[in-house]
Design an enzyme around this catalytic site. Structure first.
Site, PDB file in Angstrom:
ATOM      1  N   CYS A 230      27.753 -13.904  60.475  1.00 57.99           N
ATOM      2  CA  CYS A 230      28.627 -12.755  60.736  1.00 57.99           C
ATOM      3  C   CYS A 230      28.145 -11.504  60.010  1.00 57.99           C
ATOM      4  O   CYS A 230      28.450 -10.388  60.430  1.00 57.99           O
ATOM      5  CB  CYS A 230      30.056 -13.067  60.309  1.00 57.99           C
ATOM      6  SG  CYS A 230      30.670 -14.611  60.989  1.00 57.99           S
TER       7      CYS A 230
ATOM      8  N   CYS B 143      35.508 -11.372  63.655  1.00 56.66           N
ATOM      9  CA  CYS B 143      36.235 -12.213  62.704  1.00 56.66           C
ATOM     10  C   CYS B 143      36.413 -11.490  61.370  1.00 56.66           C
ATOM     11  O   CYS B 143      35.872 -10.406  61.149  1.00 56.66           O
ATOM     12  CB  CYS B 143      35.461 -13.507  62.503  1.00 56.66           C
ATOM     13  SG  CYS B 143      33.900 -13.236  61.649  1.00 56.66           S
TER      14      CYS B 143
ATOM     15  N   CYS C 207      29.046 -15.659  69.254  1.00 50.55           N
ATOM     16  CA  CYS C 207      30.517 -15.641  69.307  1.00 50.55           C
ATOM     17  C   CYS C 207      31.072 -14.524  70.187  1.00 50.55           C
ATOM     18  O   CYS C 207      32.261 -14.496  70.470  1.00 50.55           O
ATOM     19  CB  CYS C 207      31.079 -15.491  67.903  1.00 50.55           C
ATOM     20  SG  CYS C 207      30.566 -13.943  67.134  1.00 50.55           S
TER      21      CYS C 207
ATOM     22  N   ASP D 206      31.252 -11.336  69.357  1.00 48.75           N
ATOM     23  CA  ASP D 206      31.790 -10.220  68.584  1.00 48.75           C
ATOM     24  C   ASP D 206      30.842  -9.020  68.634  1.00 48.75           C
ATOM     25  O   ASP D 206      29.638  -9.171  68.848  1.00 48.75           O
ATOM     26  CB  ASP D 206      32.031 -10.645  67.133  1.00 48.75           C
ATOM     27  CG  ASP D 206      33.167 -11.662  67.023  1.00 48.75           C
ATOM     28  OD1 ASP D 206      33.922 -11.782  67.994  1.00 48.75           O
ATOM     29  OD2 ASP D 206      33.274 -12.313  65.978  1.00 48.75           O
TER      30      ASP D 206
HETATM   31 FE1  FES Z   1      31.657 -13.670  65.338  1.00 46.56          FE
HETATM   32 FE2  FES Z   1      32.012 -13.848  62.748  1.00 46.56          FE
HETATM   33  S1  FES Z   1      32.563 -15.311  64.256  1.00 46.56           S
HETATM   34  S2  FES Z   1      30.923 -12.337  63.826  1.00 46.56           S
END
Ligand code: FES
Length: 120
Positions: free
Chosen positions: A100, A56, A27, A29
């Site tokens: 996550c 998120c 993602c 992140d």
């Molecule tokens: Fe990226 Fe949760 S969607 S860490």
């Protein structure tokens, strides 16, 4: 949701002994974990810890919970905090959000590794 709305130990630590950084390739992140270590009774413990997570709600909540779990623990014990420990401490995560919880636990392990390398 409570850890997302009121995250514990959030923010940059200017005088950190080490900073762990992990990105989630799925993602995009990123989580940073800052640790301050002190020696107590011959054991190195995490005296202070904070995080910055760009991600998120689940990533922020798991980062917050991870800092609560790790604070005051010895480095070996903190190194063993697993993704499952973090998710279980939050009473579970929806299956689609389980990945996550990897961010914070992996970033803490990265911080501890970097701290140990620095000390060598
Ligand atoms: Fe990226 Fe949760 S969607 S860490």
């Amino acid at each position: 949701m409570e850890h997302f709305r009121n995250p514990r130990n959030m923010g940059e630590m200017k005088d950190a002994d080490a900073i762990g950084e992990i990105g989630n390739p799925v993602c995009g992140d990123i989580s940073l974990i800052y640790i301050k270590v002190k020696e107590e009774n011959g054991e190195e413990i995490i005296n202070d810890i904070s995080f910055q997570t760009f991600g998120c709600a689940a990533a922020i909540a798991t980062s917050s919970m991870l800092t609560e779990l790790a604070k005051g623990k010895g480095l070996d014990e903190a190194m063993n905090i697993s993704r499952d420990d973090v998710a279980n401490s939050l009473d579970g995560l929806p299956p689609i959000k389980l990945h996550c919880s990897n961010l914070a636990a992996d970033a803490l392990q990265d911080a501890i590794k970097k701290y140990r390398e620095k000390k060598k």
